[in-house]
Design a protein around this motif. Structure first.
Motif, PDB file in Angstrom:
ATOM      1  N   ASP A   4      -4.951   2.811   7.714  1.00  0.00           N
ATOM      2  CA  ASP A   4      -4.691   1.975   8.881  1.00  0.00           C
ATOM      3  C   ASP A   4      -3.198   1.621   8.894  1.00  0.00           C
ATOM      4  OD1 ASP A   4      -4.410  -0.044  10.782  1.00  0.00           O
ATOM      5  OD2 ASP A   4      -6.379  -0.899  10.359  1.00  0.00           O
ATOM      6  N   TRP A   5      -2.455   2.286   9.788  1.00  0.00           N
ATOM      7  CA  TRP A   5      -1.010   2.075   9.816  1.00  0.00           C
ATOM      8  C   TRP A   5      -0.640   0.642  10.209  1.00  0.00           C
ATOM      9  CZ3 TRP A   5       2.636   4.758   7.620  1.00  0.00           C
ATOM     10  CH2 TRP A   5       2.428   6.110   7.355  1.00  0.00           C
ATOM     11  N   GLN A   6      -1.373   0.075  11.129  1.00  0.00           N
ATOM     12  CA  GLN A   6      -1.065  -1.291  11.552  1.00  0.00           C
ATOM     13  C   GLN A   6      -1.243  -2.274  10.410  1.00  0.00           C
ATOM     14  OE1 GLN A   6      -3.310  -2.646  14.928  1.00  0.00           O
ATOM     15  NE2 GLN A   6      -2.317  -4.659  14.988  1.00  0.00           N
ATOM     16  N   PHE A   7      -2.342  -2.114   9.684  1.00  0.00           N
ATOM     17  CA  PHE A   7      -2.594  -2.986   8.526  1.00  0.00           C
ATOM     18  C   PHE A   7      -1.537  -2.768   7.444  1.00  0.00           C
ATOM     19  CE2 PHE A   7      -4.767  -3.671   4.403  1.00  0.00           C
ATOM     20  CZ  PHE A   7      -4.975  -5.047   4.507  1.00  0.00           C
ATOM     21  N   ALA A   8      -1.167  -1.504   7.244  1.00  0.00           N
ATOM     22  CA  ALA A   8      -0.162  -1.194   6.227  1.00  0.00           C
ATOM     23  C   ALA A   8       1.175  -1.830   6.572  1.00  0.00           C
ATOM     24  CB  ALA A   8      -0.011   0.317   6.088  1.00  0.00           C
ATOM     25  N   LEU A   9       1.573  -1.738   7.838  1.00  0.00           N
ATOM     26  CA  LEU A   9       2.850  -2.314   8.255  1.00  0.00           C
ATOM     27  C   LEU A   9       2.830  -3.844   8.180  1.00  0.00           C
ATOM     28  CD1 LEU A   9       3.653  -0.011  11.310  1.00  0.00           C
ATOM     29  CD2 LEU A   9       4.740   0.009   9.042  1.00  0.00           C
ATOM     30  N   GLN A  10       1.673  -4.443   8.382  1.00  0.00           N
ATOM     31  CA  GLN A  10       1.559  -5.891   8.247  1.00  0.00           C
ATOM     32  C   GLN A  10       1.600  -6.324   6.784  1.00  0.00           C
ATOM     33  OE1 GLN A  10      -2.149  -6.698  10.223  1.00  0.00           O
ATOM     34  NE2 GLN A  10      -1.225  -6.781  12.277  1.00  0.00           N
ATOM     35  N   SER A  11       1.049  -5.482   5.907  1.00  0.00           N
ATOM     36  CA  SER A  11       0.968  -5.831   4.481  1.00  0.00           C
ATOM     37  C   SER A  11       2.276  -5.587   3.739  1.00  0.00           C
ATOM     38  CB  SER A  11      -0.151  -5.013   3.820  1.00  0.00           C
ATOM     39  OG  SER A  11      -1.395  -5.241   4.432  1.00  0.00           O
ATOM     40  N   ALA A  12       3.040  -4.580   4.171  1.00  0.00           N
ATOM     41  CA  ALA A  12       4.239  -4.178   3.435  1.00  0.00           C
ATOM     42  C   ALA A  12       5.231  -5.314   3.220  1.00  0.00           C
ATOM     43  CB  ALA A  12       4.914  -3.002   4.134  1.00  0.00           C
ATOM     44  N   PRO A  13       5.569  -6.121   4.246  1.00  0.00           N
ATOM     45  CA  PRO A  13       6.518  -7.213   4.010  1.00  0.00           C
ATOM     46  C   PRO A  13       5.992  -8.268   3.045  1.00  0.00           C
ATOM     47  CG  PRO A  13       6.331  -6.724   6.357  1.00  0.00           C
ATOM     48  CD  PRO A  13       5.225  -6.001   5.679  1.00  0.00           C
ATOM     49  N   ARG A  14       4.695  -8.540   3.092  1.00  0.00           N
ATOM     50  CA  ARG A  14       4.109  -9.529   2.168  1.00  0.00           C
ATOM     51  C   ARG A  14       4.198  -9.040   0.733  1.00  0.00           C
ATOM     52  NH1 ARG A  14      -1.765 -11.041   4.204  1.00  0.00           N
ATOM     53  NH2 ARG A  14      -1.616 -12.307   2.295  1.00  0.00           N
ATOM     54  N   GLY A 177      -4.332  -9.903  -3.807  1.00  0.00           N
ATOM     55  CA  GLY A 177      -4.710 -11.005  -2.942  1.00  0.00           C
ATOM     56  C   GLY A 177      -5.048 -10.530  -1.542  1.00  0.00           C
ATOM     57  N   ILE A 178      -4.235  -9.617  -1.013  1.00  0.00           N
ATOM     58  CA  ILE A 178      -4.506  -9.054   0.310  1.00  0.00           C
ATOM     59  C   ILE A 178      -5.817  -8.278   0.301  1.00  0.00           C
ATOM     60  CG2 ILE A 178      -3.690  -7.389   2.027  1.00  0.00           C
ATOM     61  CD1 ILE A 178      -0.828  -8.119   1.195  1.00  0.00           C
ATOM     62  N   SER A 179      -6.039  -7.491  -0.752  1.00  0.00           N
ATOM     63  CA  SER A 179      -7.235  -6.656  -0.830  1.00  0.00           C
ATOM     64  C   SER A 179      -8.514  -7.484  -0.923  1.00  0.00           C
ATOM     65  CB  SER A 179      -7.135  -5.709  -2.031  1.00  0.00           C
ATOM     66  OG  SER A 179      -6.040  -4.832  -1.894  1.00  0.00           O
ATOM     67  N   THR A 180      -8.479  -8.558  -1.699  1.00  0.00           N
ATOM     68  CA  THR A 180      -9.692  -9.359  -1.880  1.00  0.00           C
ATOM     69  C   THR A 180     -10.064 -10.162  -0.632  1.00  0.00           C
ATOM     70  OG1 THR A 180      -8.329 -11.102  -2.899  1.00  0.00           O
ATOM     71  CG2 THR A 180      -9.449  -9.562  -4.376  1.00  0.00           C
ATOM     72  N   THR A 181      -9.087 -10.416   0.221  1.00  0.00           N
ATOM     73  CA  THR A 181      -9.380 -11.160   1.455  1.00  0.00           C
ATOM     74  C   THR A 181      -9.722 -10.251   2.624  1.00  0.00           C
ATOM     75  OG1 THR A 181      -7.013 -11.259   1.969  1.00  0.00           O
ATOM     76  CG2 THR A 181      -7.966 -13.141   0.800  1.00  0.00           C
ATOM     77  N   THR A 182      -9.261  -9.002   2.581  1.00  0.00           N
ATOM     78  CA  THR A 182      -9.505  -8.069   3.691  1.00  0.00           C
ATOM     79  C   THR A 182     -10.473  -6.949   3.317  1.00  0.00           C
ATOM     80  OG1 THR A 182      -7.625  -6.669   3.056  1.00  0.00           O
ATOM     81  CG2 THR A 182      -7.191  -8.482   4.597  1.00  0.00           C
ATOM     82  N   LEU A 186      -6.891   0.520  -0.083  1.00  0.00           N
ATOM     83  CA  LEU A 186      -6.081   1.736   0.024  1.00  0.00           C
ATOM     84  C   LEU A 186      -4.627   1.429   0.364  1.00  0.00           C
ATOM     85  CD1 LEU A 186      -5.786   4.817   0.153  1.00  0.00           C
ATOM     86  CD2 LEU A 186      -6.547   4.711   2.550  1.00  0.00           C
ATOM     87  N   GLU A 187      -4.407   0.689   1.430  1.00  0.00           N
ATOM     88  CA  GLU A 187      -3.041   0.450   1.889  1.00  0.00           C
ATOM     89  C   GLU A 187      -2.231  -0.427   0.928  1.00  0.00           C
ATOM     90  OE1 GLU A 187      -5.620   1.281   5.441  1.00  0.00           O
ATOM     91  OE2 GLU A 187      -5.705  -0.071   3.735  1.00  0.00           O
ATOM     92  N   PRO A 188      -2.757  -1.610   0.485  1.00  0.00           N
ATOM     93  CA  PRO A 188      -1.953  -2.457  -0.403  1.00  0.00           C
ATOM     94  C   PRO A 188      -1.575  -1.785  -1.717  1.00  0.00           C
ATOM     95  CG  PRO A 188      -3.744  -3.716   0.553  1.00  0.00           C
ATOM     96  CD  PRO A 188      -3.999  -2.290   0.904  1.00  0.00           C
ATOM     97  N   ILE A 189      -2.550  -1.114  -2.350  1.00  0.00           N
ATOM     98  CA  ILE A 189      -2.265  -0.481  -3.643  1.00  0.00           C
ATOM     99  C   ILE A 189      -1.296   0.694  -3.472  1.00  0.00           C
ATOM    100  CG2 ILE A 189      -3.275   0.659  -5.639  1.00  0.00           C
ATOM    101  CD1 ILE A 189      -3.939  -2.338  -5.311  1.00  0.00           C
ATOM    102  N   THR A 190      -1.448   1.441  -2.392  1.00  0.00           N
ATOM    103  CA  THR A 190      -0.527   2.553  -2.131  1.00  0.00           C
ATOM    104  C   THR A 190       0.885   2.043  -1.897  1.00  0.00           C
ATOM    105  OG1 THR A 190      -2.325   3.845  -1.133  1.00  0.00           O
ATOM    106  CG2 THR A 190      -0.062   4.530  -0.640  1.00  0.00           C
ATOM    107  N   ILE A 191       1.001   0.949  -1.157  1.00  0.00           N
ATOM    108  CA  ILE A 191       2.322   0.373  -0.874  1.00  0.00           C
ATOM    109  C   ILE A 191       2.989  -0.090  -2.168  1.00  0.00           C
ATOM    110  CG2 ILE A 191       3.502  -1.568   0.223  1.00  0.00           C
ATOM    111  CD1 ILE A 191       1.414  -1.300   2.504  1.00  0.00           C
ATOM    112  N   VAL A 192       2.213  -0.700  -3.063  1.00  0.00           N
ATOM    113  CA  VAL A 192       2.768  -1.107  -4.361  1.00  0.00           C
ATOM    114  C   VAL A 192       3.311   0.105  -5.102  1.00  0.00           C
ATOM    115  CG1 VAL A 192       2.191  -2.020  -6.647  1.00  0.00           C
ATOM    116  CG2 VAL A 192       1.336  -3.162  -4.613  1.00  0.00           C
ATOM    117  N   GLY A 193       2.531   1.190  -5.128  1.00  0.00           N
ATOM    118  CA  GLY A 193       2.982   2.408  -5.795  1.00  0.00           C
ATOM    119  C   GLY A 193       4.259   2.958  -5.186  1.00  0.00           C
ATOM    120  N   LEU A 194       4.354   2.917  -3.864  1.00  0.00           N
ATOM    121  CA  LEU A 194       5.560   3.412  -3.193  1.00  0.00           C
ATOM    122  C   LEU A 194       6.774   2.551  -3.517  1.00  0.00           C
ATOM    123  CD1 LEU A 194       4.112   4.356   0.317  1.00  0.00           C
ATOM    124  CD2 LEU A 194       4.935   5.930  -1.454  1.00  0.00           C
ATOM    125  N   TYR A 195       6.578   1.225  -3.550  1.00  0.00           N
ATOM    126  CA  TYR A 195       7.695   0.342  -3.895  1.00  0.00           C
ATOM    127  C   TYR A 195       8.192   0.627  -5.311  1.00  0.00           C
ATOM    128  CZ  TYR A 195       7.335  -2.676   0.255  1.00  0.00           C
ATOM    129  OH  TYR A 195       7.356  -3.160   1.536  1.00  0.00           O
TER     130      TYR A 195
END
Length: 216
Positions: A4-14, A177-182, A186-195
């Motif tokens: 979900d690109w929209q969710f990913a873009l919302q999660s990335a700054p957090r 935290g994002i994953s447990t509430t939503t 996939l998106e939060p953990i992938t973003i962490v790996g990319l960072y």
């Protein structure tokens, strides 16, 4: 699960908000590891058998136990005996002490690689054992160690997600935290790996260049 690109873009700054804590822990832990590792290496070379023996035993114990277990003991067990430390401090001490044990072996190998003649030359001009170490041996031993030291610091950086288990709010903790509430992982953990990839690749490239320069 679809991306979900929209969710990913919302999660990335957090998630990016946790980068600062990750870098702070890595920086302070690295300083502790660099200093304490050298202390361990010098104590292990002590002419007093008790000091050298206990130091080697401590280093082997730290290297022989998982970092995660050490963090759990410091954060969850020590309060039972009256030692209460803040999560960030536990993270810095845990990472610093753990990697100090490994860096002590790097220092030891670097010191041993300096020829015996250098020690004898320093002694011949009436330098004390510590003066020979400080002014003759270490300046020659440390430069070849730097690529290996850098690799350990990079490894420490990549170990910081473990600190989420002791409530340090770094990148992985924010992602969890994002994953447990939503209920989306996939998106939060992938973003962490990319960072982590984006931050570590330039460092890895610089270390490779430095190592080539040392060997040339």
């Amino acid at each position: 699960m679809e991306w979900d690109w929209q969710f990913a873009l919302q999660s990335a700054p957090r998630i990016a908000g946790g980068i600062g804590i990750t870098l702070i822990v890595t920086g302070l832990g690295s300083l502790l590891a660099l200093v304490l590792g050298l202390v361990f290496a010098l104590l292990a070379r002590s002419r007093t058998v008790l000091i050298s023996g206990l130091t080697r035993l401590l280093v082997d114990f730290i290297r022989g136990t998982p970092l995660l277990v050490q963090l759990y003991v410091m954060f969850y067990v020590l309060p039972d005996i009256g030692i209460l430390l803040q999560p960030l401090l536990v993270g810095v001490i845990g990472l610093g002490v753990h990697y100090a044990a490994y860096l002590s072996e790097v220092y030891r190998a670097g010191i041993d690689n300096v020829s015996r003649g250098q020690w004898e030359a320093g002694t011949a001009i009436n330098l004390s054992r510590w003066q020979v170490m400080q002014h003759v041996v270490l300046p020659q031993a440390i430069p070849p160690m730097l690529p290996t030291i850098g690799n350990y610091i990079l490894s420490m950086f990549k170990e910081t997600p473990l600190l989420s288990v002791i409530t340090v709010v770094e990148m992985m903790a924010v992602a969890r935290g994002i994953s447990t509430t939503t209920y989306r992982f996939l998106e939060p953990i992938t973003i962490v790996g990319l960072y982590f990839l984006l931050l570590s690749l330039p460092c890895a490239f610089a270390l490779q260049r430095w190592e080539r320069w040392i060997k040339s």
